[in-house]
Design a protein around this motif. Structure first.
Motif, PDB file in Angstrom:
ATOM      1  N   ARG A 154       0.743  -1.072  -0.192  1.00 29.33           N
ATOM      2  CA  ARG A 154      -0.047   0.045   0.022  1.00 29.33           C
ATOM      3  C   ARG A 154       1.346   1.275   0.094  1.00 29.33           C
ATOM      4  N   GLU A 158       1.143   4.114  -3.589  1.00 33.19           N
ATOM      5  CA  GLU A 158       0.884   5.848  -2.899  1.00 33.19           C
ATOM      6  C   GLU A 158       1.940   6.083  -2.714  1.00 33.19           C
ATOM      7  N   GLU A 161       2.359   6.621  -6.672  1.00 30.58           N
ATOM      8  CA  GLU A 161       1.034   7.654  -7.611  1.00 30.58           C
ATOM      9  C   GLU A 161       1.319   9.269  -7.420  1.00 30.58           C
TER      10      GLU A 161
END
Length: 198
Positions: A154, A158, A161
């Motif tokens: 995760r 992130e 991104e």
């Protein structure tokens, strides 16, 4: 666990094997850092003949690593640039499945480690003379965390991104502002000790 791709594409086995060549890696680095260039210009920087650089440029282009810049150059003169969007190496193949591709992957990963070390060392030297606004926005960072594989995935996604947003903005510029510089971001997620068998 599914790994998201945050690049334009993942290199296939043929592209990996083609890219794992010292001169092609150097040509790619020069185009990435300095922008578009011709085979003749690169030959001068590399101490090679134009025929050799032309051949390696075509090989890089064949695998979608670089492309001809439309509208630059006169006559038959071609300017080459790195294809926007980047790429990733993907999952390393097992040496038993494809020894040649596995060897190419090892070579490319070793080169990636070398480049990161060289870029860090270069900035350490250059930062003493760099403009103050660039010194203020640069940073070195390291964090040591205790995370599960799911939390790690995760976090990785992130961060990528965020990087992807800035990569898209950078790639989308026709004429970068005069204040724009060549900014390199290193980001690694290393689960050290995960392979240990105690």
């Amino acid at each position: 666990m599914q790994i998201k791709s945050f690049s334009a594409r993942t290199l296939d086995a043929n592209a990996l094997k083609s890219f794992a060549h010292p001169l092609r890696l150097r040509i790619y680095e020069l185009l990435d850092e300095h922008g578009p260039s011709t085979a003749t210009g690169l030959a001068g920087l590399l101490g090679q003949n134009t025929g050799a650089t032309s051949y390696h440029l075509r090989e890089l282009a064949k695998h979608g690593m670089i492309e001809v810049v439309r509208g630059m150059g006169r006559g038959k003169e071609k300017y080459w640039r790195v294809v926007p969007g980047g790429f990733s190496y993907g999952e390393p193949p097992a040496a038993d499945d494809d020894a040649e591709t596995a060897g190419a992957m090892e070579y490319l990963l070793d080169d990636l480690v070398r480049r990161r070390g060289a870029e860090l060392a270069r900035w350490r030297q250059e930062s003493a003379e760099a403009p103050e606004e660039w010194v203020e926005v640069s940073t070195y960072g390291r964090r040591s965390l205790r995370l599960t594989p799911e939390e790690t995935a995760r976090m990785r996604d992130e961060v990528f991104e965020v990087l992807e947003r800035y990569r898209a903005a950078s790639d989308g510029r026709q004429d970068p502002p005069e204040s724009a510089g060549h900014v390199v971001v290193h980001f690694d997620v290393l689960p050290l000790g995960a392979g240990r068998r105690d």
